[in-house]
Design an enzyme around this catalytic site. Structure first.
Site: not given
Ligand SMILES: *[C@@H]1O[C@H](CO)[C@@H](O)[C@H](O)[C@H]1NC(C)=O
Length: 251
Positions: A36, A148
């Site tokens: 991100d 993640d």
């Protein structure tokens, strides 16, 4: 209450034992992937027990070395981003190194920030291969024993600073969750993120959220050399292990 010294000494083994328990996490878990571009949460000061937080970079991918004080690119006007140098890479055919946002059941961010975990994939094309990740981040959307994996082009997920940093599409490259679809989608990536994007389709064989078994390990020096973050009580107090750089293997 004032405890006699003998009582305090008697407590020492319990104190050490609780450290050992926090250091010994293992089990089975799940993976997802993301990139991100935001400042990772372990990039703030005093998140774990490391002298330095995880290295973050400015908008132009230059190391900030700010002691973790700069606001995240995911906050309005912030100028701290994830450094492209925290992209996964293949050490050899069976081992890769990288970083992840982590949630370990029964543990907490203070215990896992900058700790390293050896993940052995237990499903998909990468079954049996090992990825050692350092925890640099956490996430409110992560379940128990969830890793993640930070992979450029893996989807921006909940937050997105990649538009600000690299001019990515407004939902990031590819799908917001999951990212790009094929190796050739990496061809037009920003130069700094290309190798990490290709890694997913080369060493990682395009695996789609494979399951893992995991155990905490002492961080390899090659990982901490890039992140700048070393726990004061890294696993078995032998940190960091191995050489500070390892050659990149091309499948
Ligand atoms: C691959 O690299 C890992 C980590 O450095 C090492 O433990 C392992 O022995 C290597 N395997 C081969 C086949 O070279």
């Amino acid at each position: 209450m004032q405890l006699p010294a003998s009582t305090l000494l008697a407590l020492v083994p319990f104190y050490l034992a609780s450290f050992a328990a926090a250091q010994g996490s293992s089990g089975s878990g799940k993976t997802t992937r993301y990139w991100d571009c935001c400042k990772p949460s372990c990039g703030w000061p005093k998140k774990g027990n490391s002298a330095s937080p995880v290295l973050t970079c400015d908008k132009s991918d230059r190391p900030l070395n700010d002691g973790g004080s700069t606001k995240s690119g995911c906050d309005n006007g912030g100028n701290a981003f994830m450094c492209s140098s925290q992209s996964p890479w293949a050490v050899n055919e069976t081992h890769s190194y990288g970083w992840a946002a982590v949630n370990v059941a029964g543990s907490n961010e203070a215990a896992w920030c900058c700790a390293c975990y050896e993940l052995t994939f237990t499903s998909g094309p990468v079954q049996g291969k090992k990825l050692i990740v350092q925890a640099t981040n956490t996430g409110g959307d992560l379940g128990n024993n969830h890793f993640d994996l930070a992979i450029p082009g893996g989807g921006v997920g909940q937050f997105n600073a990649c538009t600000q940093q690299y001019g990515a599409p407004s939902n990031g490259w590819g799908d917001r969750y999951g990212g790009v679809h094929s190796r050739s989608d990496c061809d037009n990536f920003p130069a700094a993120l290309k190798a990490g994007c290709y890694w997913r389709f080369d060493w990682f064989q395009g695996a789609d959220n494979p399951s893992v078994s995991f155990k905490q390990v002492a961080c390899p020096a090659a990982i901490t050399a890039k992140s700048g973050c070393v726990r004061a009580n890294d696993a078995i107090n032998e940190s960091p292990v191995g050489p500070s750089s390892v050659p990149t293997y091309t499948p």
